[in-house]
Design an enzyme around this catalytic site. Structure first.
Site, PDB file in Angstrom:
ATOM      1  N   CYS A  25       0.853  -1.181   0.000  1.00  0.00           N
ATOM      2  CA  CYS A  25       0.000   0.000   0.000  1.00  0.00           C
ATOM      3  C   CYS A  25       0.896   1.241   0.000  1.00  0.00           C
ATOM      4  O   CYS A  25       1.750   1.389   0.884  1.00  0.00           O
ATOM      5  CB  CYS A  25      -0.855  -0.050   1.268  1.00  0.00           C
ATOM      6  SG  CYS A  25      -1.843   1.414   1.541  1.00  0.00           S
ATOM      7  N   CYS A  79      -1.257   3.906  -6.286  1.00  0.00           N
ATOM      8  CA  CYS A  79      -2.057   3.237  -5.254  1.00  0.00           C
ATOM      9  C   CYS A  79      -2.175   1.800  -5.731  1.00  0.00           C
ATOM     10  O   CYS A  79      -2.447   1.564  -6.922  1.00  0.00           O
ATOM     11  CB  CYS A  79      -3.435   3.891  -5.150  1.00  0.00           C
ATOM     12  SG  CYS A  79      -4.659   2.892  -4.250  1.00  0.00           S
TER      13      CYS A  79
HETATM   14  N1  DGL Z   1      -4.056   0.550  -1.711  1.00  0.00           N
HETATM   15  C1  DGL Z   1      -3.705   1.690  -0.993  1.00  0.00           C
HETATM   16  C2  DGL Z   1      -2.538   2.471  -1.580  1.00  0.00           C
HETATM   17  O1  DGL Z   1      -1.734   1.904  -2.309  1.00  0.00           O
HETATM   18  C3  DGL Z   1      -4.731   2.596  -0.404  1.00  0.00           C
HETATM   19  C4  DGL Z   1      -6.140   2.581  -0.832  1.00  0.00           C
HETATM   20  C5  DGL Z   1      -6.995   3.219   0.234  1.00  0.00           C
HETATM   21  O2  DGL Z   1      -7.252   2.520   1.206  1.00  0.00           O
HETATM   22  O3  DGL Z   1      -7.332   4.393   0.111  1.00  0.00           O
HETATM   23  O4  DGL Z   1      -2.376   3.624  -1.296  1.00  0.00           O
END
Ligand code: DGL
Length: 253
Positions: free
Chosen positions: A70, A186
């Protein structure tokens, strides 16, 4: 070798898929759906949540390496986690150094953009990365708080018609976006890159390969105890570990 992954939901599954294909290990993936989205979460709460999930993976599941699958969690929590736990961490960051691999005319003409979450955009770590990798500030950055939740919904209901409609509505006020290349900052976004490429008439770029390379560098390989494609999965909404096949989640319709 046990490798733990976590994300606010199912972002990072592309990375997990490539890791399973390339690197023998037992994999543990936590989809923290009950705290989704991290992109708009209060920061101290997110840091504490990342500590709890890391503790679960390191202490209970005995993971030897943790992948923060993430960008948002990496931006805010990886430095603190490295102080708190004595295991190697692999993080994910928007792949801005990609601009060094494409023709300068494209970059200078402002034809490269990046999509991130609102929390990533605000993070000092992201600001430093941007300054370092894009010192001429040529890459436009767009923060989208609603896109990861839409992708989570799509993963649950698999309704591609509804998803496409929601995606169009989300982007409508932002169009036209004239990017030849779009850096996906993301880990949810690569799951729907074909939809983004159609809608924005762009080419999507994600750091998946680089993250897996780094994971291989920090962890020694051994033969997996699990069959190819099988991993240990926990969704924090139901709270039970089970074995899952990556094909249950990918590809989306
Ligand atoms: N998948 C996450 C990222 O790479 C965050 C998505 C979220 O929960 O807003 O930032």
């Amino acid at each position: 070798m046990r490798i733990g992954f976590f994300d606010s939901g199912h972002g990072g599954l592309e990375i997990l898929k490539e890791a399973i294909e390339r690197h023998g290990a037992d994999y543990f993936f936590i989809a923290d759906e009950s705290f989704h989205p991290y992109g708009k979460m209060e920061l101290s709460e997110m840091q504490e949540r990342c500590r709890q999930l890391t503790e679960l993976l390191v202490v209970e599941k005995k993971c030897d390496v943790i992948v923060l699958a993430c960008n948002t969690a990496t931006a805010y929590a990886i430095d603190v986690l490295r102080q708190q736990f004595d295991v190697p961490f692999v993080g994910v960051e928007p792949y801005l150094s990609y601009i060094n691999t494409i023709p300068n005319e494209i970059v200078s003409a402002g034809k490269v953009g990046a999509l991130v979450t609102p929390n990533t955009l605000k993070a000092p770590r992201f600001k430093e990365l941007k300054q370092k990798r894009d010192p001429r500030d040529l890459v436009s950055v767009l923060a989208l708080g609603e896109l990861a939740p839409l992708i989570e919904e799509f993963m649950r209901d698999r309704d591609s018609i509804k998803f496409e409609k929601n995606l169009e509505q989300l982007f409508e006020p932002l169009l036209p976006i004239d990017w030849e290349e779009t850096i996906l900052g993301c880990t949810h976004y690569p799951l729907i890159s074909s939809y983004l490429e159609r809608l924005l008439k762009t080419r999507c770029v994600s750091p998946t390969g680089a993250v897996v390379e780094q994971l291989i560098r920090v962890s020694s390989s051994e033969k997996s105890k699990l069959d190819k494609g099988l991993f240990n999965y926990l969704n924090t909404i139901d709270g039970h570990w089970r074995e899952a096949l990556i094909s249950e989640f990918l590809p989306l319709p």
